[in-house]
Design an enzyme around this catalytic site. Sequence first.
Site, PDB file in Angstrom:
ATOM      1  CD  GLU A 153      84.320  57.759  34.086  1.00  0.00           C
ATOM      2  OE1 GLU A 153      84.603  56.826  33.083  1.00  0.00           O
ATOM      3  OE2 GLU A 153      83.701  58.944  33.807  1.00  0.00           O
ATOM      4  CG  HIS A 154      84.824  52.284  39.772  1.00  0.00           C
ATOM      5  ND1 HIS A 154      85.480  51.922  40.995  1.00  0.00           N
ATOM      6  CD2 HIS A 154      84.494  53.657  39.977  1.00  0.00           C
ATOM      7  CE1 HIS A 154      85.057  52.795  41.961  1.00  0.00           C
ATOM      8  NE2 HIS A 154      84.559  53.863  41.336  1.00  0.00           N
TER       9      HIS A 154
END
Length: 235
Positions: free
Chosen positions: A67-68
């Site tokens: 995820e970012h």
Amino acid sequence: MISIGCQAELSNFSPPCEFEPPVKINGLLQDTSIRSFTYIQNGSSIIDTDIGRFCSIAMNVSTGAGEHPVDWLSSHPFVNDPHDVAAGLSNCYPDYRAWLKGVPSRVTDRGGDRVTIGNDVWIGEGAFVRRGVTIGTGAIVAAHAVVTKDVAPFSIVGGNPAKHIRYRISETLIDEVLKSQWWEFDLRPIIEGMDFSDVRASVAKIQEASVHGLIERFIPPRYLIDHDGAKLVSR
């Protein structure tokens, strides 16, 4: 092709991975373990995931993806991935390493811990399972579902975000099936003529056979996939 009870190419694995045969893997696995009688179809990407026995994973399923950061200057990995694990841009553009010198005052993880998938789980085509999620034994994930929370054993979930629809079998039977741990046994001595559509009768027959020593636990070898190929780690 790996012939030791595993229908897969070494290119299907991004080490380290572990498996116990038999399995069939047409998707891509990264840092994943997979147990006997599970199969994964084309286009699936399985990352940082532990998968039980007798699981059916359809095409284009994604589990454990990174995820970012969503509230930083950028959501791109250059702001939080100093080793270029996610993008891999430095492989083709060495100067990209100069973009990885930031020193963030906050840490963003990859969205949680590993994904855990129990036994006898069916995940439909195009489903997405977020990092850190546990999918209980016997559960079904509908096609294109987005699973962001744990799924109870024998629950059928679907939608975006995925929600409980109903239980796969009678709630009064769930504990009996879980206690039987049928997936841990070699059922071949009693399997002829079994009516698997009758859950209660099937569980009763398995339990009786176990008590009388008619069936034994299925204990296959276990293999580690590293950069040199498949290595036996236990038997």
